[in-house]
Motif scaffolding. Sequence first.
Motif, mmCIF file in Angstrom:
data_model
loop_
_atom_site.group_PDB
_atom_site.id
_atom_site.type_symbol
_atom_site.label_atom_id
_atom_site.label_comp_id
_atom_site.label_asym_id
_atom_site.label_seq_id
_atom_site.Cartn_x
_atom_site.Cartn_y
_atom_site.Cartn_z
ATOM 1 N N VAL A 18 0.842 -1.213 0.000
ATOM 2 C CA VAL A 18 0.000 0.000 0.000
ATOM 3 C C VAL A 18 0.866 1.248 0.000
ATOM 4 O O VAL A 18 0.625 2.193 -0.771
ATOM 5 C CB VAL A 18 -0.964 -0.016 1.214
ATOM 6 N N VAL A 19 1.891 1.268 0.846
ATOM 7 C CA VAL A 19 2.772 2.436 0.911
ATOM 8 C C VAL A 19 3.506 2.615 -0.413
ATOM 9 O O VAL A 19 3.662 3.738 -0.894
ATOM 10 C CB VAL A 19 3.755 2.307 2.091
ATOM 11 N N TYR A 20 3.943 1.523 -1.017
ATOM 12 C CA TYR A 20 4.627 1.613 -2.315
ATOM 13 C C TYR A 20 3.693 2.213 -3.365
ATOM 14 O O TYR A 20 4.097 3.089 -4.147
ATOM 15 C CB TYR A 20 5.119 0.238 -2.774
ATOM 16 N N THR A 21 2.455 1.750 -3.409
ATOM 17 C CA THR A 21 1.496 2.239 -4.413
ATOM 18 C C THR A 21 1.232 3.732 -4.238
ATOM 19 O O THR A 21 1.239 4.494 -5.219
ATOM 20 C CB THR A 21 0.177 1.458 -4.302
ATOM 21 N N VAL A 22 1.003 4.148 -2.994
ATOM 22 C CA VAL A 22 0.721 5.568 -2.735
ATOM 23 C C VAL A 22 1.948 6.414 -3.061
ATOM 24 O O VAL A 22 1.832 7.462 -3.728
ATOM 25 C CB VAL A 22 0.277 5.758 -1.262
ATOM 26 N N ALA A 23 3.117 5.985 -2.621
ATOM 27 C CA ALA A 23 4.333 6.762 -2.880
ATOM 28 C C ALA A 23 4.645 6.807 -4.379
ATOM 29 O O ALA A 23 5.100 7.834 -4.888
ATOM 30 C CB ALA A 23 5.506 6.164 -2.112
ATOM 31 N N ALA A 24 4.400 5.716 -5.087
ATOM 32 C CA ALA A 24 4.662 5.704 -6.531
ATOM 33 C C ALA A 24 3.761 6.697 -7.256
ATOM 34 O O ALA A 24 4.216 7.399 -8.180
ATOM 35 C CB ALA A 24 4.449 4.301 -7.082
ATOM 36 N N ARG A 25 2.509 6.775 -6.838
ATOM 37 C CA ARG A 25 1.599 7.750 -7.471
ATOM 38 C C ARG A 25 2.036 9.180 -7.194
ATOM 39 O O ARG A 25 2.009 10.035 -8.091
ATOM 40 C CB ARG A 25 0.173 7.527 -6.983
ATOM 41 N N VAL A 26 2.442 9.448 -5.958
ATOM 42 C CA VAL A 26 2.861 10.807 -5.596
ATOM 43 C C VAL A 26 4.130 11.181 -6.359
ATOM 44 O O VAL A 26 4.220 12.287 -6.920
ATOM 45 C CB VAL A 26 3.077 10.902 -4.058
ATOM 46 N N ILE A 27 5.100 10.302 -6.388
ATOM 47 C CA ILE A 27 6.352 10.592 -7.089
ATOM 48 C C ILE A 27 6.118 10.723 -8.591
ATOM 49 O O ILE A 27 6.727 11.576 -9.247
ATOM 50 C CB ILE A 27 7.409 9.503 -6.794
ATOM 51 N N ASP A 28 5.220 9.929 -9.137
ATOM 52 C CA ASP A 28 4.916 10.019 -10.567
ATOM 53 C C ASP A 28 4.251 11.350 -10.896
ATOM 54 O O ASP A 28 4.474 11.905 -11.976
ATOM 55 C CB ASP A 28 4.033 8.846 -10.987
ATOM 56 N N GLU A 29 3.452 11.859 -9.972
ATOM 57 C CA GLU A 29 2.820 13.169 -10.184
ATOM 58 C C GLU A 29 3.846 14.297 -10.076
ATOM 59 O O GLU A 29 3.787 15.267 -10.816
ATOM 60 C CB GLU A 29 1.692 13.389 -9.173
ATOM 61 N N PHE A 31 7.309 14.020 -10.385
ATOM 62 C CA PHE A 31 8.401 13.887 -11.356
ATOM 63 C C PHE A 31 7.980 12.919 -12.471
ATOM 64 O O PHE A 31 8.422 11.778 -12.524
ATOM 65 C CB PHE A 31 9.664 13.338 -10.670
ATOM 66 N N PRO A 32 7.153 13.375 -13.420
ATOM 67 C CA PRO A 32 6.641 12.452 -14.442
ATOM 68 C C PRO A 32 7.708 11.983 -15.436
ATOM 69 O O PRO A 32 7.570 10.926 -16.042
ATOM 70 C CB PRO A 32 5.569 13.274 -15.154
ATOM 71 N N PRO A 35 11.554 8.048 -14.456
ATOM 72 C CA PRO A 35 11.035 6.724 -14.090
ATOM 73 C C PRO A 35 11.843 6.036 -12.978
ATOM 74 O O PRO A 35 11.291 5.255 -12.206
ATOM 75 C CB PRO A 35 11.106 5.926 -15.384
ATOM 76 N N ILE A 36 13.136 6.352 -12.867
ATOM 77 C CA ILE A 36 13.934 5.710 -11.826
ATOM 78 C C ILE A 36 13.514 6.201 -10.436
ATOM 79 O O ILE A 36 13.519 5.432 -9.471
ATOM 80 C CB ILE A 36 15.456 5.917 -12.077
ATOM 81 N N LEU A 37 13.123 7.468 -10.354
ATOM 82 C CA LEU A 37 12.646 7.992 -9.074
ATOM 83 C C LEU A 37 11.326 7.348 -8.675
ATOM 84 O O LEU A 37 11.098 7.091 -7.496
ATOM 85 C CB LEU A 37 12.477 9.513 -9.142
ATOM 86 N N SER A 38 10.478 7.080 -9.643
ATOM 87 C CA SER A 38 9.188 6.474 -9.317
ATOM 88 C C SER A 38 9.337 4.992 -8.962
ATOM 89 O O SER A 38 8.378 4.366 -8.529
ATOM 90 C CB SER A 38 8.196 6.650 -10.463
ATOM 91 N N LEU A 39 10.530 4.446 -9.100
ATOM 92 C CA LEU A 39 10.798 3.078 -8.652
ATOM 93 C C LEU A 39 11.509 3.058 -7.305
ATOM 94 O O LEU A 39 11.090 2.359 -6.377
ATOM 95 C CB LEU A 39 11.649 2.341 -9.694
#
Length: 113
Positions: A18-29, A31-32, A35-39
């Motif tokens: 859950v934390v990974y999913t939420v953090a991935a969405r926030v980071i993707d928003e 820094f679109p 892609p390495i940051l969103s991982l």
Amino acid sequence: MPSRPTLLFILALPVGAVVYTVAARVIDELFPKEPILSLLIPLFFAGLAMMPLIIPFFDRKAKQDLAEYRRQQETEGASATDSSTVASEGDERAIASEVNDTGGPIDDARDDH
């Protein structure tokens, strides 16, 4: 019913997901184009969220192992005192008397300095 550390350990994976999913969405928003940051950043936050849930499980396992080790040492110590064997003069060098003494043969070449 499993103990509390075991339940926390079982819950660690869903919490991390859950934390990974939420953090991935926030980071993707934020820094679109990166892609390495969103991982990597969501993995870091998921690990941080999972650690408090995982630590009690391994702490309990370590305490059990330490108690078993102490029981084993007490058993070996009791059996060593029961069998009173006297070392002969030739065996005295095999017993280490100092912290850094290995009990091995003395090298006379080192004393020539």
